[in-house]
Design a protein around this motif. Structure first.
Motif, PDB file in Angstrom:
ATOM      1  N   ALA A 138       0.836  -1.205   0.000  1.00 51.41           N
ATOM      2  CA  ALA A 138       0.000   0.000   0.000  1.00 51.41           C
ATOM      3  C   ALA A 138       0.872   1.257   0.000  1.00 51.41           C
ATOM      4  CB  ALA A 138      -0.931  -0.012   1.205  1.00 51.41           C
ATOM      5  N   ALA A 139       1.901   1.264   0.851  1.00 53.18           N
ATOM      6  CA  ALA A 139       2.780   2.427   0.933  1.00 53.18           C
ATOM      7  C   ALA A 139       3.574   2.603  -0.362  1.00 53.18           C
ATOM      8  CB  ALA A 139       3.724   2.284   2.126  1.00 53.18           C
ATOM      9  N   ALA A 140       4.070   1.487  -0.924  1.00 54.58           N
ATOM     10  CA  ALA A 140       4.854   1.565  -2.157  1.00 54.58           C
ATOM     11  C   ALA A 140       3.985   2.026  -3.326  1.00 54.58           C
ATOM     12  CB  ALA A 140       5.480   0.207  -2.464  1.00 54.58           C
ATOM     13  N   ALA A 141       2.741   1.554  -3.393  1.00 48.75           N
ATOM     14  CA  ALA A 141       1.840   1.957  -4.479  1.00 48.75           C
ATOM     15  C   ALA A 141       1.518   3.445  -4.404  1.00 48.75           C
ATOM     16  CB  ALA A 141       0.562   1.131  -4.417  1.00 48.75           C
ATOM     17  N   ARG A 142       1.322   3.955  -3.206  1.00 45.91           N
ATOM     18  CA  ARG A 142       1.052   5.390  -3.045  1.00 45.91           C
ATOM     19  C   ARG A 142       2.245   6.210  -3.508  1.00 45.91           C
ATOM     20  NH1 ARG A 142      -2.639   8.370  -3.720  1.00 45.91           N
ATOM     21  NH2 ARG A 142      -3.992   7.179  -2.304  1.00 45.91           N
ATOM     22  N   ARG A 143       3.451   5.824  -3.114  1.00 43.50           N
ATOM     23  CA  ARG A 143       4.642   6.560  -3.544  1.00 43.50           C
ATOM     24  C   ARG A 143       4.779   6.505  -5.063  1.00 43.50           C
ATOM     25  NH1 ARG A 143       6.915   3.745   0.913  1.00 43.50           N
ATOM     26  NH2 ARG A 143       7.883   2.257  -0.524  1.00 43.50           N
ATOM     27  N   ALA A 181      -2.460  -7.554  -3.039  1.00 43.16           N
ATOM     28  CA  ALA A 181      -3.171  -6.402  -3.590  1.00 43.16           C
ATOM     29  C   ALA A 181      -4.466  -6.165  -2.820  1.00 43.16           C
ATOM     30  CB  ALA A 181      -3.454  -6.624  -5.069  1.00 43.16           C
ATOM     31  N   GLN A 182      -5.171  -7.241  -2.502  1.00 42.37           N
ATOM     32  CA  GLN A 182      -6.407  -7.096  -1.735  1.00 42.37           C
ATOM     33  C   GLN A 182      -6.111  -6.540  -0.350  1.00 42.37           C
ATOM     34  OE1 GLN A 182      -8.600 -10.757  -0.987  1.00 42.37           O
ATOM     35  NE2 GLN A 182     -10.542  -9.686  -1.301  1.00 42.37           N
ATOM     36  N   ALA A 183      -5.051  -7.036   0.283  1.00 44.70           N
ATOM     37  CA  ALA A 183      -4.682  -6.533   1.612  1.00 44.70           C
ATOM     38  C   ALA A 183      -4.268  -5.066   1.551  1.00 44.70           C
ATOM     39  CB  ALA A 183      -3.552  -7.385   2.187  1.00 44.70           C
ATOM     40  N   LEU A 188      -7.795   1.049   5.926  1.00 44.84           N
ATOM     41  CA  LEU A 188      -7.066   1.388   7.141  1.00 44.84           C
ATOM     42  C   LEU A 188      -5.617   1.759   6.843  1.00 44.84           C
ATOM     43  CD1 LEU A 188      -8.403  -1.367   9.594  1.00 44.84           C
ATOM     44  CD2 LEU A 188      -9.082   1.043   9.462  1.00 44.84           C
ATOM     45  N   HIS A 189      -5.061   1.255   5.749  1.00 41.42           N
ATOM     46  CA  HIS A 189      -3.687   1.601   5.370  1.00 41.42           C
ATOM     47  C   HIS A 189      -3.634   2.955   4.675  1.00 41.42           C
ATOM     48  CE1 HIS A 189      -2.837  -2.397   6.564  1.00 41.42           C
ATOM     49  NE2 HIS A 189      -3.128  -3.001   5.427  1.00 41.42           N
ATOM     50  N   ASP A 190      -4.557   3.171   3.748  1.00 35.35           N
ATOM     51  CA  ASP A 190      -4.592   4.398   2.946  1.00 35.35           C
ATOM     52  C   ASP A 190      -6.035   4.559   2.486  1.00 35.35           C
ATOM     53  OD1 ASP A 190      -4.544   6.295   0.863  1.00 35.35           O
ATOM     54  OD2 ASP A 190      -2.510   5.743   0.253  1.00 35.35           O
ATOM     55  N   ASP A 196      -8.235   5.569  -5.771  1.00 36.10           N
ATOM     56  CA  ASP A 196      -7.159   5.854  -6.709  1.00 36.10           C
ATOM     57  C   ASP A 196      -6.749   4.626  -7.517  1.00 36.10           C
ATOM     58  OD1 ASP A 196      -6.873   8.559  -6.233  1.00 36.10           O
ATOM     59  OD2 ASP A 196      -5.465   8.277  -4.575  1.00 36.10           O
ATOM     60  N   THR A 197      -7.478   3.539  -7.366  1.00 38.20           N
ATOM     61  CA  THR A 197      -7.180   2.300  -8.089  1.00 38.20           C
ATOM     62  C   THR A 197      -8.246   2.071  -9.155  1.00 38.20           C
ATOM     63  OG1 THR A 197      -6.084   1.309  -6.163  1.00 38.20           O
ATOM     64  CG2 THR A 197      -6.860  -0.196  -7.885  1.00 38.20           C
TER      65      THR A 197
END
Length: 501
Positions: A138-143, A181-183, A188-190, A196-197
């Motif tokens: 989740a963090a890597a996808a946002r960056r 990807a589902q997780a 709760l993460h973002d 945005d997906t």
């Protein structure tokens, strides 16, 4: 954990090309699909090229010892081992019958984007729980999305697209990568990541688990097993990632009933009760997370374990499953026993476990090849380009291929091709998967055996081999097997003599 994009082509696609996407793409591999190295030494622990390394890893004492989870890692401390890149070389493990490299999938994705910077390859330490790796994703996808939206090629791509909207994310995930990807899409993460997906494309993802994961944990309980199978069981006994793949549907068959696999069951068959409990709890939470624009590519026509029975700690897997009536009772035979249905699958994940909705492309493929087949890659590209066409309907008739995952050089073994009645127009070739040690391809003689074809083959030397069947309609099905001396004996001296990288 370091994320590396790997080697990328550096050419930007022509301006004005409407057949590319302005979106940011994240490629997520399956279990054992990421190269791993030891952080303190830089030594590659998983993912090297060459059949010799694979044979050493699975047959020499201590071959996989460094990959075993430590107490600190089981408590959540990462960093001893680092993910490097997506698998670039063919690999093999018992039960899974081979992992194809991700080079073709990566190339197919790059052909659909405006610039190489639009693609993120997400290697991860697949030993850890899906929940932990999903949060990292989740963090890597946002960056990645934020960086791509600032890229000059993104602005140019937006101007040439019909909708002219800013980029969104598309996840392309193979096998366990779909669970990550589902997780990752847990709000709760973002909280903004789901919006945005644009799409999640999964290739053979076991959303409801796979019986084969339980079979791995039960290795050797009923009868002696070859050393490579014992090694995989030893590695996976306390591996959170493997426990996340355990079946979560009604797979335990009893005389007139079927039930879920429970943590005590997992302990009895040879796994870790606490890891099974955590996996079951997380699977229930994960099931509540929707996948935006989900499209699934699912392998079919292969003999696939779908249910199991457990007696005195010995697991038996079965290539059939149960179904319910409209009142939710199980369908029974006239004599009161459960009526059993064979839905097949990709050899690892049965068809119904890999589907969450109706946007599905079925292709007659084995699990390890779902991310390399040209029709599967075409389905991925069409989804990336926002075309409503998801690939060839049902992928044509195709066939199923069943081979052992491990054999001895010089010893004959049998392959079976299902779904075909005549060898006319059908070819079978056996080639060395290790291109650094080429051997003369084998073409075993196919013979009819009722509603299937069979052939006997003998491999000349130790190594990793690929069996490819081509049907009259030019469709391909392939699997890999390892030829090595695999005498049955127990594990000893597993703390030294690791294979050299």
């Amino acid at each position: 954990m370091d994320q590396h994009a790997g080697n990328r082509p550096e050419t930007t696609l022509p301006h004005g090309n409407l057949d590319i996407t302005q979106d940011a793409v994240v490629i997520v591999p399956g279990i054992m699909g990421s190269e791993l190295r030891e952080a303190s030494t830089g030594r590659t622990l998983w993912g090297l090229s060459g059949a010799r390394w694979l044979i050493d890893a699975w047959t020499r004492p201590g071959g996989l010892k460094t990959l075993h989870m430590t107490d600190a890692e089981l408590e959540g401390t990462a960093g001893r081992i680092e993910p490097v890149q997506l698998l670039r070389h063919s690999a093999w493990t018992p039960y899974f019958k081979g992992f194809e490299p991700y080079t073709e999938l990566i190339a197919a994705v790059h052909a659909c984007v405006a610039h190489p910077a639009a693609v993120l390859e997400f290697p991860y330490d697949w030993r850890f729980p899906v929940a932990a790796n999903g949060q990292l994703l989740a963090a890597a996808a946002r960056r990645h999305l934020s960086a791509w939206r600032q890229h000059p090629a993104h602005r140019e791509a937006v101007r040439t697209r019909r909708d002219q909207r800013p980029a969104r994310l598309v996840f392309v995930a193979h096998s366990m990568g779909g669970l990550l990807a589902q997780a990752a899409l847990n709000p709760l993460h973002d909280s903004d990541l789901p919006a945005d997906t644009r799409a999640v494309i999964t290739l053979g993802t076991p959303f409801h688990g796979a019986v084969k994961a339980a079979a791995i944990l039960n290795t050797g309980q009923g009868a002696p097993a070859p050393l490579p199978h014992q090694r995989l069981k030893s590695l996976c006994t306390n591996l959170p990632g493997l426990h996340d793949l355990l079946p979560q549907y009604l797979c335990m068959l009893e005389d007139t009933d079927a039930r879920h696999l429970t943590p005590p069951d997992v302990e009895r068959l040879g796994g870790n009760r606490e890891l099974a409990r955590l996996a079951t709890d997380f699977a229930a939470k994960r099931a509540a997370i929707s996948l935006p624009g989900h499209r699934a590519v699912i392998g079919t026509n292969q003999t696939t374990a779908q249910s199991m029975t457990l007696r005195d700690g010995v697991l038996r897997t079965h290539c059939h499953t149960v179904r319910r009536n409209s009142d939710h009772t199980f369908i029974h035979e006239p004599d009161g026993t459960l009526k059993l249905f064979d839905v097949q699958g990709d050899g690892t994940v049965h068809k119904e476990s890999a589907a969450l909705g109706t946007a599905v492309t079925h292709l007659p493929l084995h699990h390890g090849a779902v991310a390399t087949d040209r029709f599967a890659l075409h389905a991925v590209q069409e989804a990336l380009r926002e075309d409503t066409h998801l690939g060839p309907p049902m992928g044509g008739p195709g066939c199923g291929l069943d081979i052992p995952d491990l054999t001895r050089p010089g010893h004959p073994w049998e392959l079976t091709i299902t779904g075909l009645h005549s060898p006319a127009g059908v070819t079978c070739r056996i080639t060395a998967a290790d291109t650094t040690r080429p051997t003369t391809p084998l073409a075993p003689r196919l013979r009819s055996a009722g509603n299937r074809l069979t052939a006997t083959a003998t491999l000349p030397a130790p190594g990793l081999y690929r069996v490819t069947v081509t049907t009259r309609d030019r469709r391909h099905i392939s699997q890999m097997l390892l030829a090595a001396d695999h005498t049955c004996h127990t594990l000893t001296n597993d703390s030294h003599n690791e294979p050299n990288p």
